[in-house]
Design an enzyme around this catalytic site. Structure first.
Site, PDB file in Angstrom:
ATOM      1  N   TRP A  83     -11.889  12.187   8.504  1.00  0.00           N
ATOM      2  CA  TRP A  83     -10.504  11.769   8.738  1.00  0.00           C
ATOM      3  C   TRP A  83     -10.355  10.398   8.168  1.00  0.00           C
ATOM      4  CZ3 TRP A  83      -8.195   7.575  11.301  1.00  0.00           C
ATOM      5  CH2 TRP A  83      -6.777   7.582  11.210  1.00  0.00           C
ATOM      6  N   HIS A  92      -9.192   6.835   2.289  1.00  0.00           N
ATOM      7  CA  HIS A  92      -9.682   7.143   3.642  1.00  0.00           C
ATOM      8  C   HIS A  92     -10.903   8.058   3.645  1.00  0.00           C
ATOM      9  CE1 HIS A  92      -8.812   6.979   8.055  1.00  0.00           C
ATOM     10  NE2 HIS A  92      -8.272   5.843   7.672  1.00  0.00           N
ATOM     11  N   ARG A 150       0.861  -1.192   0.000  1.00  0.00           N
ATOM     12  CA  ARG A 150       0.000   0.000   0.000  1.00  0.00           C
ATOM     13  C   ARG A 150       0.891   1.234   0.000  1.00  0.00           C
ATOM     14  NH1 ARG A 150      -3.933   2.316   4.873  1.00  0.00           N
ATOM     15  NH2 ARG A 150      -2.152   3.636   5.366  1.00  0.00           N
ATOM     16  N   TYR A 161      -2.747  11.708   6.130  1.00  0.00           N
ATOM     17  CA  TYR A 161      -3.177  10.391   6.592  1.00  0.00           C
ATOM     18  C   TYR A 161      -2.225   9.313   6.058  1.00  0.00           C
ATOM     19  CZ  TYR A 161      -5.007   5.828   6.513  1.00  0.00           C
ATOM     20  OH  TYR A 161      -5.074   4.478   6.665  1.00  0.00           O
ATOM     21  N   GLU A 217     -13.842  -1.186   6.250  1.00  0.00           N
ATOM     22  CA  GLU A 217     -13.170  -1.383   7.539  1.00  0.00           C
ATOM     23  C   GLU A 217     -13.993  -0.826   8.697  1.00  0.00           C
ATOM     24  OE1 GLU A 217      -9.425   0.631   6.785  1.00  0.00           O
ATOM     25  OE2 GLU A 217     -10.073   2.370   7.913  1.00  0.00           O
ATOM     26  N   GLU A 229      -4.625  -7.222   5.100  1.00  0.00           N
ATOM     27  CA  GLU A 229      -3.697  -6.152   5.493  1.00  0.00           C
ATOM     28  C   GLU A 229      -2.764  -6.639   6.601  1.00  0.00           C
ATOM     29  OE1 GLU A 229      -5.676  -2.668   6.974  1.00  0.00           O
ATOM     30  OE2 GLU A 229      -3.871  -1.430   6.861  1.00  0.00           O
ATOM     31  N   ASP A 282      -5.065   3.850  -0.014  1.00  0.00           N
ATOM     32  CA  ASP A 282      -6.216   4.129   0.850  1.00  0.00           C
ATOM     33  C   ASP A 282      -6.593   5.609   0.738  1.00  0.00           C
ATOM     34  OD1 ASP A 282      -8.126   4.263   2.835  1.00  0.00           O
ATOM     35  OD2 ASP A 282      -6.877   3.331   4.391  1.00  0.00           O
ATOM     36  N   GLU A 315      -9.018   2.173  -1.786  1.00  0.00           N
ATOM     37  CA  GLU A 315      -9.817   1.835  -0.612  1.00  0.00           C
ATOM     38  C   GLU A 315     -10.603   3.039  -0.130  1.00  0.00           C
ATOM     39  OE1 GLU A 315      -7.281   0.417   2.537  1.00  0.00           O
ATOM     40  OE2 GLU A 315      -8.724   1.018   4.070  1.00  0.00           O
ATOM     41  N   ARG A 361     -13.834  -5.106   3.195  1.00  0.00           N
ATOM     42  CA  ARG A 361     -12.806  -4.971   4.242  1.00  0.00           C
ATOM     43  C   ARG A 361     -13.340  -5.191   5.650  1.00  0.00           C
ATOM     44  NH1 ARG A 361      -8.010  -3.321   3.932  1.00  0.00           N
ATOM     45  NH2 ARG A 361      -7.989  -1.707   5.550  1.00  0.00           N
TER      46      ARG A 361
HETATM   47  O1  LIG Z   1      -6.664   0.902   6.176  1.00  0.00           O
HETATM   48  C1  LIG Z   1      -6.171   1.149   7.270  1.00  0.00           C
HETATM   49  O2  LIG Z   1      -5.382   0.392   7.833  1.00  0.00           O
HETATM   50  C2  LIG Z   1      -6.517   2.452   7.953  1.00  0.00           C
HETATM   51  O3  LIG Z   1      -7.645   2.991   7.376  1.00  0.00           O
HETATM   52  C3  LIG Z   1      -6.610   2.346   9.444  1.00  0.00           C
HETATM   53  O4  LIG Z   1      -7.413   1.306   9.749  1.00  0.00           O
HETATM   54  C4  LIG Z   1      -7.189   3.558  10.110  1.00  0.00           C
HETATM   55  O5  LIG Z   1      -6.222   4.521  10.019  1.00  0.00           O
HETATM   56  C5  LIG Z   1      -7.586   3.295  11.554  1.00  0.00           C
HETATM   57  O6  LIG Z   1      -6.526   2.699  12.231  1.00  0.00           O
HETATM   58 MG   LIG Z   2      -8.233   2.021   5.592  1.00  0.00          MG
END
Ligand SMILES: O=C(O)[C@@H](O)[C@H](O)[C@H](O)CO
Ligand SMILES: [Mg+2]
Length: 403
Positions: free
Chosen positions: A403, A213, A148, A160, A263, A340, A211, A237, A284
């Site tokens: 965020w 985010h 990644r 981020y 996630e 991951e 990602d 992602e 995810r």
């Molecule tokens: O894909 C990831 O690993 C990130 O989005 C983290 O899960 C997030 O920063 C929260 O810890």
């Molecule tokens: Mg993530």
């Protein structure tokens, strides 16, 4: 028939906060489950000890599905991250117990291995494009087949996914939320540059991931997907927030870049529309935040009908207990995609001795009975809880953003 005689919540912070549920049966068998909800840990601790543990005492630990339904339907108030993380912890601990009683690793109870191991992706991040590529090269040298890529955005003080120079990336590091600033325009300029340079330097035999985010609108995400198409990313992602699942149709109309989402999902209901309408390629949802092994398998089974594969979350805010559970699921299901992998600190690994291994870009849960992970409670007690928050993010004009 074994009975549950106790269940305890253990909070430990070997570098970052982790919550572990440990269930003990009358024959002495124990099982562990991860209950870590990054930045909101004590809400789950209280939900478990005040409301879940009293309902577990005296129950038959083998009735995993029945206990799952009891905690889900029986609460009346369904879903949500706190509830589903608490249920996940119980579920993982019960699978651990069942495996130990059977003398088999959990993946054998789930149907056995469907592959040799689980492909995992590493994180490569750096302040500049060149720094990021240097880290990616080092990860590929360790055998990773998927990496990644996240780099700093010129003009923004922090980004981020990018560590402060010389530090490990760990976003939950402040006793009050840190604030960062965001510019979509600056971001959309740098990411295609990063991927162009990465293909040039790393070649085509490695999977490259990114990602977003949750930070783009659907049409902006369509633009990014299109701009990255020449570099064949494995996925982008969380291109846009997923509360409105229909939003992903607009992204799909503009790009063939694969999409990974989920996630922050807690249940199959969060993923249902995205999967049934084939609006994503990878799901995810994670064992610890989406109701445990029992529920993650249900999500994976739904996804399999639509050729959606798993790409479970595995940042360091999931403890080694969740990592073990994820690997047992990943090894056994037919539609595993990628897992991951952000290695934990040495302190964390010492508190949670485990049977899972990493070799050449692949991980395997190991063959110890149960999940194959324990908690060293004496060592755990050396690391007391310290409140830690994830950051918040604002646009350059101060507007609170994703965020
Ligand atoms: O894909 C990831 O690993 C990130 O989005 C983290 O899960 C997030 O920063 C929260 O810890
Ligand atoms: Mg993530």
């Amino acid at each position: 028939m074994p009975r549950i005689v106790s269940a305890r919540v253990i909070v430990t912070s070997p570098g970052r906060n982790f919550l572990t549920l440990k269930i003990t049966c009358d024959d002495g068998t124990t099982g562990v489950g991860d209950a870590t909800l990054n930045g909101r840990e004590m809400a789950v601790a209280s939900y478990l000890s005040e409301h879940v543990v009293p309902c577990l005492i005296g129950r038959d630990p083998h009735r995993i599905e029945d206990i799952w339904q009891y905690l889900y339907k029986g609460a009346y108030w369904r879903r949500g991250p706190v509830t589903m993380t608490a249920i996940a912890a119980v579920d993982m601990a019960l699978w651990d117990i069942k495996g130990k009683v059977a003398g088999l690793p959990v993946y054998q109870l789930l149907g056995g291995a469907s592959r040799d191991g689980c492909m995992v992706y590493a994180h490569a991040n750096g302040t500049t494009v060149a720094d990021t590529i240097a880290v990616a090269k080092a990860e590929i040298a360790k055998g990773y087949k998927a990496v990644r890529l996240q780099c700093g955005v010129p003009g923004l003080a922090s980004t981020y996914g990018v560590a402060k120079p010389g530090q490990r990336y760990e976003p939950a590091d402040a006793d009050l939320p840190a604030e960062s600033r965001w510019s979509t325009e600056r971001y959309l300029r740098i990411v295609p540059e990063l991927f162009a340079a990465a293909r040039e330097a790393l070649g085509w035999d490695v999977h490259l991931l990114h990602d977003v985010h949750h930070r783009l609108t659907p049409i902006e995400a369509g633009r990014l997907g299109k701009d990255l198409e020449p570099y064949r990313p494995f996925w982008i992602e969380d291109p846009t927030p997923a509360e409105n699942q229909e939003a992903f149709r607009l992204i799909r109309q503009h790009t063939t870049t694969p999409i990974a989402v989920g996630e922050v999902f807690n249940s199959i209901w969060d993923a249902k529309h995205l999967i049934e309408h084939q609006l994503i390629d990878y799901i995810r949802a994670t064992v610890v935040h989406a109701g445990g092994i029992t529920h993650l398998r249900r999500i994976a089974a739904l996804a399999d009908l639509y050729q959606v594969r798993t790409g479970c979350h595995g940042a360091t805010d999931l403890s080694p207990v969740a990592m073990a559970a994820a690997l047992h699921v990943g090894l056994s299901i037919p539609n595993f995609g990628v897992q991951e992998h952000m290695p934990h600190t040495a302190e964390t690994d010492a508190v949670f001795p485990h049977a899972y291994t990493y070799t050449d870009g692949m991980m395997h849960p190991g063959d110890a009975p149960g999940l194959g992970v324990e908690i060293d409670e004496t060592l755990a007690a050396d690391y007391p809880y310290a409140r830690a928050y994830l950051p918040v993010n604002r646009l350059e004009d101060g507007t609170l953003f994703h965020w």
